[in-house]
Design an enzyme around this catalytic site. Structure first.
Site, PDB file in Angstrom:
ATOM      1  N   GLY A  16      -4.894   7.326  -2.228  1.00 20.94           N
ATOM      2  CA  GLY A  16      -4.579   6.035  -2.821  1.00 20.94           C
ATOM      3  C   GLY A  16      -5.543   4.916  -2.496  1.00 20.94           C
ATOM      4  CE  LYS A  39     -14.520   5.783  -6.994  1.00 20.78           C
ATOM      5  NZ  LYS A  39     -14.077   5.860  -5.584  1.00 20.78           N
ATOM      6  CD  GLU A 117     -12.018   3.314  -4.353  1.00 22.46           C
ATOM      7  OE1 GLU A 117     -11.583   4.483  -4.448  1.00 22.46           O
ATOM      8  OE2 GLU A 117     -11.810   2.434  -5.207  1.00 22.46           O
TER       9      GLU A 117
END
Length: 231
Positions: A16, A39, A117
Site C-alpha cells: 500500500g 515515482k 515513491e
C-alpha cells in the site's frame, strides 16, 4: 515552513505504498500545503495514446497540487509488471541510481511537501550493483516506511528499519497499513512495532474494503505532518 522531501518505501511489494503516499498528499493539502510526488521508475505500465502509463503514478498525479507532467512524475515507465531491473533488461534499457536521482532533482523544490515513491521494498535492484535505496542515498532525503501489517510483517519491518539506518538515512516516520482483514492479535502486532521502531508512528490505517486517499488521510494522527516537518 521549509519545503520538505521524503522517500517513501515499503516492507514489501503490495503493502500500500502508493495509497499511503496519496493519503499523505491529501492530508498535506488539507493543511494548506502545496504537494508533489514522483515515482522515478515504475514497472507494470499500460500502453495508452499518450504513452506508457502506470496506475500508481496516475493516482499520485491525481491528488498532488503542483501540475507536473506525467513524464516528470514517472520518467522511467516499464511495461512488464515484474521486478524493475528485469523489466528494464527485457526492454534493453539500463537503470542507474544516478540517473534516477537526477530525474528527481529536476522536479524537486516546487512544493512544500514532496514524496518520492520507490518500487517494492528497500533493496529492489536497479542493476547488478545498485538498488533503489541508492537513489534515496544520493538524494539524502529522510525516509517514510509503510509497514504492511500481516503475518511476518514485524520481521520485514525491523529488517527494513535496520537497512535504512545502516544506509545512513533518517527514518522520519512509519505507517502501519492493515492489509490483512483477518489479522489476529492486530493491536499486539502494532504495539510490538511501536516499541521497536525508533521513529514516530504517523498513523494506523485500518483494513478498508474500498480504500481511497481521502479515507486514508483521515486516519493519520493530527501530529503526523508536524512530526515529519520537524524531522
Amino acid at each position: 515552513m521549509a519545503k520538505k522531501t521524503f522517500f517513501i518505501t515499503g516492507t514489501d511489494t503490495n503493502v500500500g505504498k502508493t495509497l499511503i503516499a496519496a493519503g499523505l498528499l491529501v492530508a498535506a493539502k488539507n493543511n494548506g500545503l502545496s504537494t508533489a510526488a514522483l515515482k522515478p521508475v515504475a514497472a507494470g505500465c499500460e500502453k495508452t495514446d499518450a504513452g506508457l502509463r502506470n496506475d500508481d503514478a496516475l493516482l499520485l498525479q491525481s491528488v498532488m497540487t503542483v501540475p507536473l507532467a506525467y513524464e516528470q512524475i514517472n520518467p522511467i515507465a516499464l511495461q512488464a509488471a515484474i521486478a524493475p531491473h528485469i523489466a528494464a533488461q527485457q526492454e534493453k534499457r539500463i537503470l542507474s541510481a544516478d540517473r534516477l536521482a537526477g530525474f528527481c532533482r529536476g522536479s524537486l523544490g516546487q512544493a512544500d511537501f514532496t514524496l518520492i515513491e520507490g518500487a517494492g521494498g528497500w533493496r529492489v535492484p536497479l542493476n547488478p550493483q545498485e538498488t533503489l535505496a541508492d537513489v534515496a542515498k544520493l538524494l539524502r532525503v529522510p525516509v517514510i516506511l509503510v509497514v504492511g501489517v500481516r503475518l511476518g510483517g514485524i520481521n520485514h519491518a525491523l529488517l527494513t528499519v535496520e537497512a535504512i539506518r545502516n544506509d545512513g538515512l533518517l527514518l522520519a516516520g512509519w505507517v502501519a497499513n492493515c492489509i490483512d482483514a483477518d489479522m489476529p492479535v492486530l493491536h499486539e502486532n502494532i504495539q510490538s512495532l511501536a516499541t521497536r521502531i525508533p521513529a514516530p508512528c504517523l498513523g494506523v490505517i485500518p483494513w478498508l474494503a474500498d480504500a481511497k486517499p481521502e479515507a486514508v488521510a483521515a486516519e493519520f494522527i493530527p501530529e503526523s505532518l508536524s512530526q515529519l516537518f520537524s524531522s
